[in-house]
Design a protein around this motif. Structure first.
Motif, PDB file in Angstrom:
ATOM      1  N   ALA A  56       0.866  -1.185   0.000  1.00 18.47           N
ATOM      2  CA  ALA A  56       0.000   0.000   0.000  1.00 18.47           C
ATOM      3  C   ALA A  56       0.899   1.231   0.000  1.00 18.47           C
ATOM      4  N   GLY A  57       0.677   2.129  -0.942  1.00 18.99           N
ATOM      5  CA  GLY A  57       1.507   3.332  -1.032  1.00 18.99           C
ATOM      6  C   GLY A  57       1.226   4.084  -2.309  1.00 18.99           C
ATOM      7  N   ASN A  58       2.233   4.764  -2.820  1.00 16.67           N
ATOM      8  CA  ASN A  58       2.041   5.641  -3.974  1.00 16.67           C
ATOM      9  C   ASN A  58       2.693   5.078  -5.237  1.00 16.67           C
ATOM     10  N   VAL A  59       2.189   5.546  -6.376  1.00 16.83           N
ATOM     11  CA  VAL A  59       2.696   5.115  -7.680  1.00 16.83           C
ATOM     12  C   VAL A  59       3.179   6.340  -8.448  1.00 16.83           C
ATOM     13  N   GLU A  60       4.360   6.226  -9.053  1.00 14.39           N
ATOM     14  CA  GLU A  60       4.894   7.302  -9.891  1.00 14.39           C
ATOM     15  C   GLU A  60       4.992   6.784 -11.328  1.00 14.39           C
ATOM     16  N   ILE A  61       4.632   7.682 -12.290  1.00 14.35           N
ATOM     17  CA  ILE A  61       4.618   7.296 -13.694  1.00 14.35           C
ATOM     18  C   ILE A  61       5.522   8.218 -14.499  1.00 14.35           C
ATOM     19  N   HIS A  62       6.352   7.627 -15.353  1.00 13.11           N
ATOM     20  CA  HIS A  62       7.231   8.393 -16.233  1.00 13.11           C
ATOM     21  C   HIS A  62       7.263   7.760 -17.615  1.00 13.11           C
ATOM     22  N   VAL A  63       7.657   8.550 -18.600  1.00 12.26           N
ATOM     23  CA  VAL A  63       7.839   8.009 -19.937  1.00 12.26           C
ATOM     24  C   VAL A  63       9.072   7.097 -19.943  1.00 12.26           C
ATOM     25  N   ARG A  64      10.190   7.595 -19.400  1.00 10.71           N
ATOM     26  CA  ARG A  64      11.425   6.814 -19.281  1.00 10.71           C
ATOM     27  C   ARG A  64      11.752   6.635 -17.806  1.00 10.71           C
ATOM     28  N   ALA A  65      12.295   5.493 -17.462  1.00  9.00           N
ATOM     29  CA  ALA A  65      12.674   5.252 -16.072  1.00  9.00           C
ATOM     30  C   ALA A  65      13.685   6.283 -15.584  1.00  9.00           C
ATOM     31  N   SER A  66      14.586   6.703 -16.472  1.00 12.41           N
ATOM     32  CA  SER A  66      15.619   7.671 -16.099  1.00 12.41           C
ATOM     33  C   SER A  66      15.061   9.047 -15.747  1.00 12.41           C
ATOM     34  N   ASP A  67      13.771   9.285 -16.092  1.00 11.92           N
ATOM     35  CA  ASP A  67      13.142  10.557 -15.691  1.00 11.92           C
ATOM     36  C   ASP A  67      13.094  10.689 -14.177  1.00 11.92           C
ATOM     37  N   TRP A  68      13.123   9.565 -13.493  1.00 19.50           N
ATOM     38  CA  TRP A  68      13.147   9.573 -12.017  1.00 19.50           C
ATOM     39  C   TRP A  68      14.325  10.397 -11.508  1.00 19.50           C
ATOM     40  N   TYR A  69      15.465  10.193 -12.121  1.00 16.66           N
ATOM     41  CA  TYR A  69      16.665  10.928 -11.711  1.00 16.66           C
ATOM     42  C   TYR A  69      16.693  12.329 -12.326  1.00 16.66           C
ATOM     43  N   ARG A  70      16.165  12.442 -13.521  1.00 20.26           N
ATOM     44  CA  ARG A  70      16.135  13.749 -14.187  1.00 20.26           C
ATOM     45  C   ARG A  70      15.267  14.734 -13.391  1.00 20.26           C
ATOM     46  N   HIS A  71      14.240  14.196 -12.733  1.00 25.43           N
ATOM     47  CA  HIS A  71      13.352  15.041 -11.923  1.00 25.43           C
ATOM     48  C   HIS A  71      13.786  15.099 -10.460  1.00 25.43           C
ATOM     49  N   ASN A  72      14.932  14.485 -10.145  1.00 28.47           N
ATOM     50  CA  ASN A  72      15.505  14.521  -8.792  1.00 28.47           C
ATOM     51  C   ASN A  72      14.623  13.876  -7.726  1.00 28.47           C
ATOM     52  N   HIS A  73      13.835  12.872  -8.125  1.00 30.95           N
ATOM     53  CA  HIS A  73      13.008  12.180  -7.145  1.00 30.95           C
ATOM     54  C   HIS A  73      13.864  11.361  -6.177  1.00 30.95           C
ATOM     55  N   HIS A  74      15.054  10.975  -6.612  1.00 24.03           N
ATOM     56  CA  HIS A  74      15.909  10.136  -5.759  1.00 24.03           C
ATOM     57  C   HIS A  74      16.446  10.901  -4.549  1.00 24.03           C
ATOM     58  N   THR A  75      16.300  12.226  -4.564  1.00 21.77           N
ATOM     59  CA  THR A  75      16.736  13.027  -3.405  1.00 21.77           C
ATOM     60  C   THR A  75      15.548  13.634  -2.653  1.00 21.77           C
ATOM     61  N   ASP A  76      14.339  13.365  -3.125  1.00 27.81           N
ATOM     62  CA  ASP A  76      13.130  13.950  -2.529  1.00 27.81           C
ATOM     63  C   ASP A  76      12.469  12.921  -1.619  1.00 27.81           C
ATOM     64  N   LEU A  77      12.386  13.222  -0.323  1.00 27.63           N
ATOM     65  CA  LEU A  77      11.815  12.284   0.650  1.00 27.63           C
ATOM     66  C   LEU A  77      10.340  12.005   0.391  1.00 27.63           C
ATOM     67  N   ALA A  78       9.641  12.912  -0.333  1.00 28.41           N
ATOM     68  CA  ALA A  78       8.218  12.703  -0.624  1.00 28.41           C
ATOM     69  C   ALA A  78       8.005  11.472  -1.491  1.00 28.41           C
ATOM     70  N   TYR A  79       9.077  11.028  -2.170  1.00 30.77           N
ATOM     71  CA  TYR A  79       8.954   9.881  -3.072  1.00 30.77           C
ATOM     72  C   TYR A  79       9.421   8.579  -2.429  1.00 30.77           C
ATOM     73  N   ASN A  80       9.745   8.620  -1.144  1.00 33.96           N
ATOM     74  CA  ASN A  80      10.114   7.390  -0.437  1.00 33.96           C
ATOM     75  C   ASN A  80       8.919   6.455  -0.254  1.00 33.96           C
ATOM     76  N   SER A  81       7.700   7.004  -0.444  1.00 30.35           N
ATOM     77  CA  SER A  81       6.482   6.204  -0.274  1.00 30.35           C
ATOM     78  C   SER A  81       6.058   5.502  -1.564  1.00 30.35           C
ATOM     79  N   VAL A  82       6.836   5.672  -2.647  1.00 26.38           N
ATOM     80  CA  VAL A  82       6.487   5.040  -3.924  1.00 26.38           C
ATOM     81  C   VAL A  82       6.728   3.539  -3.840  1.00 26.38           C
TER      82      VAL A  82
END
Length: 427
Positions: A56-82
């Motif tokens: 149970a948690g959150n889902v993130e959607i991107h066109v490319r997997a690398s967009d995760w890093y391009r959008h700096n989600h790997h440093t954003d604690l709000a995305y730890n729930s994905v």
């Protein structure tokens, strides 16, 4: 592209078959979650079974997997729930801020789905879905029409309520500006609103017993009076003299007269005649909001708004050149457009602001009592076989065209959604 993937995920329109993670674990989507239109992950509170474990948690959607890093989600604690990263192209492994790898899957969407979506949003054709309007169940379509109509009324009402702070809660001031803007009939809306804002309501009140001075004030502030421009037009020169006096008395400065548009407008609809009508409505003191509140029928509203023009403007469409006598300032259809764009949103906004359901309902009743507008938007739908019964429904179609069709928001339109989801289920 990303919004299409969100749409496919939200409505479970991926290709038939089992979703799997990039390392081969089966995915069963119990709940896709709630779409988030603000910052943070795309879907909140999803429930997903990955392998033998339920998450149970959150889902993130991107066109490319690398967009995760391009959008700096790997440093954003709000995305730890994905709990799941959904992509169209798996080009890398992704991790949370704590370094843990996040399960990832490729969302398989049928190429035919994209073809049909691209057909809907084809910029070379306006509203290709109209040709398929007969495929939409009537109850479903009517429900969408109702929603669109209220969406449009509410948008207009919100614009009016935003003026309350500017005019210190004076509904007559707001009515004056709103009515003036509506007199622009689209092409001169901004110019008319600028004129009303530049010519304060309390200033007009100081000369409200003189039609000559009101006209001089409005035409002068509109930037349409130039001394010596029409030396043989006595009334025009009289207005110039009066405006010079008023400008000196009240320290006035006119707006740029070049903003007014006359091109491709019929002479009887020239903005100078609309300004002349506004002057008639201001004569004797402007109490239009109060009068609107006490008006019970559409016919009474027409009489309230459409005042006959006499004197100079009974024989002129413009300055200097006389024309055939015409005292009618507005046609019946033009008067109804003013009611739709002025009276209805004002009543609705007033009713919402004070919690008076009688006023909001009366605003809707006025729309339902009037004939549908005659314009190219409404005509396109009637040509497709739709029956438009009143102005409430024609306003809905204008909202559909302006807010969904023109910006190509087909996936947010219930007609587009119905066609796409039906097509997807058939693939």
């Amino acid at each position: 592209m990303e919004d299409i993937l969100q749409y496919v995920w939200q409505h479970r329109l991926w290709q038939h078959g089992e979703l799997t993670t990039n390392d081969g674990k089966p995915i069963y989507v119990i709940d896709t979650g709630l779409l988030n239109t603000d910052s943070g992950p795309d879907f909140f509170n999803a429930k997903i079974k990955i392998g033998n474990q339920i998450w149970a948690g959150n889902v993130e959607i991107h066109v490319r997997a690398s967009d995760w890093y391009r959008h700096n989600h790997h440093t954003d604690l709000a995305y730890n729930s994905v709990i799941l990263h959904v992509v169209a192209k798996d080009d890398c492994e992704i991790q949370r801020a704590d370094g843990k790898v996040i399960p990832q899957c490729v969302l398989n969407v049928s190429p035919q789905f994209f073809e049909r979506y691209n057909t809907l949003v084809d910029t070379t054709r306006m509203q290709p879905c109209v040709a398929r309007i007969n495929e939409i169940p009537s109850m479903y379509l009517h429900d969408w029409i109702d929603s669109l109509a209220f969406e449009r009324i509410n948008a207009k009402a919100e614009r009016i309520k935003n003026l309350l702070n500017i005019y210190s809660g004076s509904w007559e001031d707001i009515c004056y500006v709103t009515l003036a803007r509506s007199l622009g009939f689209g092409i001169n809306n901004d110019a008319f609103e600028r004129l009303a804002r530049r010519t304060p309501f309390n200033l007009v009140g100081k000369i409200s017993d003189s039609l000559l001075q009101i006209e001089a004030l409005l035409f002068g502030q509109a930037g349409l009076l130039t001394p010596g421009l029409y030396p043989h037009d006595g009334y025009y020169n009289h207005l110039c003299s009066e405006y010079a006096y008023l400008a000196n008395r009240f320290s006035l400065s006119p707006m740029d007269g070049s903003v007014w548009k006359f091109f491709r407008i019929r002479p009887q609809n020239f903005p100078v005649r609309r300004i002349a009508l506004l002057a008639r409505l201001l004569l004797g003191g402007f109490r239009m909001m109060n009068a609107m509140m006490e008006t019970a029928t559409v016919e009474e509203l027409r009489d309230l708004i459409n005042r006959p023009l006499d004197g100079y403007w009974a024989s002129h469409y413009s300055f200097e050149h006389a024309s055939a006598t015409t005292t009618c300032a507005l046609s019946k259809s033009a008067t109804d457009i003013l009611i739709i764009n002025t009276v209805v949103p004002l009543l609705y906004a007033y009713g919402e602001y004070y919690g008076l359901k009688t006023h909001t309902q009366r605003a809707v009743d006025f729309l339902e009592e009037m004939q549908p507008e005659k314009n190219s938007i409404v005509q396109q739908f009637t040509d497709a076989g739709m029956k438009i019964h009143n102005a409430f429904e024609s306003q809905a179609l204008i909202q559909l065209r302006r807010e969904y069709c023109e910006p190509r928001k087909c996936i947010y339109c219930r007609i587009g959604h119905r066609l796409l989801s039906h097509d997807a289920s058939a693939l």
